[in-house]
Design an enzyme around this catalytic site. Structure first.
Site, PDB file in Angstrom:
ATOM      1  N   ARG A   4      52.626  37.405  41.170  1.00  0.00           N
ATOM      2  CA  ARG A   4      51.408  37.484  41.029  1.00  0.00           C
ATOM      3  C   ARG A   4      50.847  38.933  41.144  1.00  0.00           C
ATOM      4  NH1 ARG A   4      47.370  33.012  42.573  1.00  0.00           N
ATOM      5  NH2 ARG A   4      49.082  31.694  41.650  1.00  0.00           N
ATOM      6  N   TYR A  55      38.255  38.382  18.133  1.00  0.00           N
ATOM      7  CA  TYR A  55      37.655  39.815  17.569  1.00  0.00           C
ATOM      8  C   TYR A  55      38.159  41.082  17.763  1.00  0.00           C
ATOM      9  CZ  TYR A  55      33.626  36.597  17.480  1.00  0.00           C
ATOM     10  OH  TYR A  55      32.793  35.577  17.326  1.00  0.00           O
ATOM     11  N   HIS A  87      54.293  33.025  29.937  1.00  0.00           N
ATOM     12  CA  HIS A  87      53.227  33.091  30.916  1.00  0.00           C
ATOM     13  C   HIS A  87      52.307  31.827  30.896  1.00  0.00           C
ATOM     14  CE1 HIS A  87      51.411  35.251  34.612  1.00  0.00           C
ATOM     15  NE2 HIS A  87      50.064  35.155  34.003  1.00  0.00           N
TER      16      HIS A  87
END
Length: 744
Positions: free
Chosen positions: A37, A127, A83
């Protein structure tokens, strides 16, 4: 409730120590955070989430120059295949890769609203659209050619790369920050061309030191520009150890506005600072009157940054104005360096600049070897197939007859023409339309070309020198794409020195200069009244408290507090409580022990002399500058046995008048009192019993003046009777001297 633990499948309950269970689980969590991570890999400079985003986009064929795809599609694919975390976590990571103010060399080319330097968020993933950049293409280059290892994804349905081929020095070029468990990383961005130059030097000189590499890598190169004011020696230490930091300042220029007036225009702000937050902080400081040199701040930014700072007056020094802003706002930040990375993808380690570059160039050589071996295997397979094609071409009719007439043509072909399994399979899989192109000349031409390439690859694989030359050539090609003459490769952050200003002038610039009257009560409460107040008769005090002393000062003044323990404490007048209430106890601002009392408070004037005296009649002259304390604990000046420091008076004059509790007055020259920095001092007057009542320094020619209890002033010119040497006993004072033994 109360049914006890749930039994295991076989009905047996297995007791486990809580400590051991917690340790095991926390260690597993810590390792997961460190490995998967928070820390980047030293070879490709990527954390797993970024690696998975780039690989997911590669699978969607979002190459630079190609079409864009909806971010939601990219995030969904990455989440589903590689993931298994929240979509916002993946999208936020992808957005950051696309922001040219966050990434020195963006890896994602975004279309739509991807946030801005003001700190506004990107539009929702439905978007926006994205594709890979040329930098990302370099990082992925060769991934299909067995350049890196793959491992099964989280559910074993497909595979993901362990590390990227990384033909770009991404770790240092784009930097990285992350907080793991028990360790963190913080690497600023750098200039790619400088990193490649340093890497080429490292390939030629494997024993190169950090100092050698710093001839090429000048320092960090932030996407938002700015000026680094760290000293070269400090930067060299940071790069040699992998730990340190860099002071980064905004870039500004003075802009004349006519008639002797000017404004300061900030054109680049420090990396990682949100512009809106910066301006908000400046406006708050303006309202709190903590920036007296600044009149107004305006944001006139469009695509570029333009923050206009208007000085209070035309005679304000621009450098001093900026120095005060650098101290109080994020126009100056310190970017930490902590090059904690995963070496070999396994071991977290703090590396130096040389070690970081060494990891990268070694990885590039490993990728070259793996790609060369992969290509060699492909060539050998193709050469074998071409050999079969040539035999088929030379015996075409016989081959066709065998295929048409035999039930199992493959073993017959292999036996008849001594073909390998691969060759026979290739002939049988050949399409009829290929017969048209099956010319001997074409086959031999391709065979010769591949044989030559094979020979070159075998020489490359057998010579380490050739391998390093090839790696160097590849780095040179990358450098051309990001050289100093390209828009993306040009250095943005420059280096400078902090302008040297008197610390006092800078601190004074942080406080609005206004007159005040400092009031101290008998019980040690202090307050600052606005303006120079002459009449203090209307002041109200708590309970049985009363006025001890008052004097005129300014908000920029320093105050010296002398206590009975012989210590001096320093206070800033600007930090005193206002005069509306009763004020605050002085003890809240200084570390004064309970049994000690405040003797006197006086404004610091600088360079004057003070006479400090203990109860038993000892004392010395001290320079006022030696009484300034840097901490709340104060500065020990007069050495005392008990809490018996009694007086501090300005040493203005040539003669000392001292009177004891035994009502004996002694006058002697001031030059008989030594000047010291600290100590117990010398005896000023001798007493059989009792101690000192009051002391005064005056000019002998003007005579000795005192004020009696009814407020009348007395002056005695002829003092011959009381003159003596220091440490004498003295004589009874002149007629009219106050009964309280005070000079008033």
């Amino acid at each position: 409730m109360g049914e006890g633990p749930i039994p295991t499948d076989d009905g047996a309950i297995e007791p486990i120590g809580l400590k051991a269970a917690l340790e095991e689980r926390y260690l597993a969590y810590a390792l997961s955070t460190i490995m998967h991570r928070a820390l980047p890999d030293a070879r490709d400079g990527l954390k797993p989430v970024h690696r998975r985003i780039l690989y997911g986009m590669r699978l969607l064929r979002l190459d630079p120059g190609g079409g864009f795809r909806k971010s939601a599609k990219i995030v969904g694919d990455v989440m589903g295949s590689f993931h298994p975390h929240g979509n916002m976590a993946i999208y936020d990571a992808m957005v950051r890769l696309a922001q040219d103010f966050a990434q020195r060399y963006p890896l994602v080319d975004g279309q739509g609203n991807f946030g801005n330097i003001d700190g506004d968020n990107a539009a929702a993933e439905r978007y926006t659209e994205a594709r890979l950049t040329e930098v990302a293409r370099l990082i992925l280059d060769g991934i299909d050619e067995d350049a890196v290892d793959f491992r099964p994804n989280y559910d074993g349905t497909t595979e993901e790369p362990v590390v990227m081929p990384g033909a770009f020095p991404n770790l240092l070029a784009n930097g990285s920050t992350g907080i793991a468990v028990g360790m963190a990383t913080s690497i600023p961005p750098h200039n790619a061309a400088e990193l490649i130059d340093a890497s080429l030097h490292l390939i030629e000189n494997p024993q190169a030191t950090t100092d050698d590499l710093l001839k090429f890598v000048k320092g960090p190169d932030f996407p938002t520009g700015g000026v680094i004011i760290e000293s070269p020696s400090s930067m060299a230490d940071a790069y040699a150890t992998g730990r340190g930091g860099f002071r980064l300042r905004a870039r500004w220029e003075k802009e004349d506005t006519g008639r002797g007036t000017y404004v300061v225009v900030v054109t680049e702000i420090p990396y990682g600072v949100a512009k809106s937050r910066l301006i908000e902080k400046m406006a708050d400081l303006l309202n709190e009157k903590k920036l007296p040199l600044l009149a107004d701040v305006r944001d006139e930014s469009a695509e570029d940054v333009r923050v206009v700072l208007e000085p209070r007056a035309r005679n304000v020094d621009a450098d001093l104005l900026m120095e005060s802003l650098f101290r109080l706002t994020e126009l100056e930040v310190r970017f930490p360096l902590n090059m904690n990375v995963l070496v070999g993808g396994l071991v977290p380690k703090v590396v130096s600049l040389g070690e970081a570059l060494r990891e990268w160039v070694d990885h590039r050589r490993e990728v070259l070897l793996r790609r060369s071996r992969h290509r060699l295997a492909e060539i050998e397979h193709r050469l074998e197939v071409l050999g079969g094609y040539l035999i088929a071409y030379l015996n075409l009719d016989e081959v066709i007859r065998i295929i048409r007439e035999e039930d199992e043509p493959k073993p017959v072909l292999m036996a008849r023409f001594e073909l390998s399994d691969v060759q026979a399979e290739a002939i049988l899989n050949m399409r009829l339309r290929s017969l048209r192109r099956l010319e001997e000349f074409e086959i031999r031409k391709e065979h010769d070309k591949l044989s030559k390439e094979k020979d070159g690859l075998e020489k490359l694989l057998s010579s380490e020198d050739k391998q390093w030359k090839t790696v160097a050539r590849q780095l040179g090609d990358t450098r051309k794409m990001f050289g100093p003459d390209t828009a993306l490769g040009r250095r943005r952050t420059t280096f400078g020195e902090a302008s040297v200003h008197n610390v006092g002038a800078v601190i004074e610039a942080l406080v609005e200069r206004e007159p005040i009257t400092v009031v101290v009560s008998e019980k040690g409460w202090v307050r600052a009244l606005k303006g120079h107040v002459a009449d203090l008769s209307t002041l109200v005090f708590k309970g049985d408290d009363a006025l001890k002393l008052s004097f005129h000062a300014e908000t920029t003044s320093k105050l010296l507090v002398f206590a009975s323990n012989g210590r001096f404490y320093t206070l800033d007048a600007s930090k005193l409580p206002g005069g509306r209430g009763h004020g605050e106890p002085l003890r809240l601002s200084i570390d004064l022990e309970q049994e000690a009392d405040i003797v006197d408070v006086l404004p610091y004037q600088g360079a004057r002399k003070l006479l400090v005296v203990a109860k038993e009649g000892r004392g010395f002259v001290v320079n006022e500058d030696d009484c300034l304390a840097n901490t709340r604990k104060g500065k020990q000046v007069l050495g005392v046995d008990a809490q018996d420091a009694t007086k501090v008076v300005p040493a203005n004059g040539d003669t000392v008048a001292v009177i004891g509790e035994n009502r004996k007055l002694l006058i002697f020259p001031l030059n008989q009192v030594p000047e010291m920095v600290r100590g117990r001092g010398v005896r000023l007057q001798r007493y059989k019993d009792g101690g000192l009542s009051d002391i005064k320094v005056f000019t002998l020619a003007d005579g000795l003046t005192w004020t009696d209890t009814s407020g009348r002033n007395w002056t005695v010119a002829d003092l011959t009777e009381w003159k003596g040497d220091r440490a004498s006993a003295g004589r009874l004072p002149p007629k009219g001297f106050p009964r309280n033994n005070r000079f008033g």
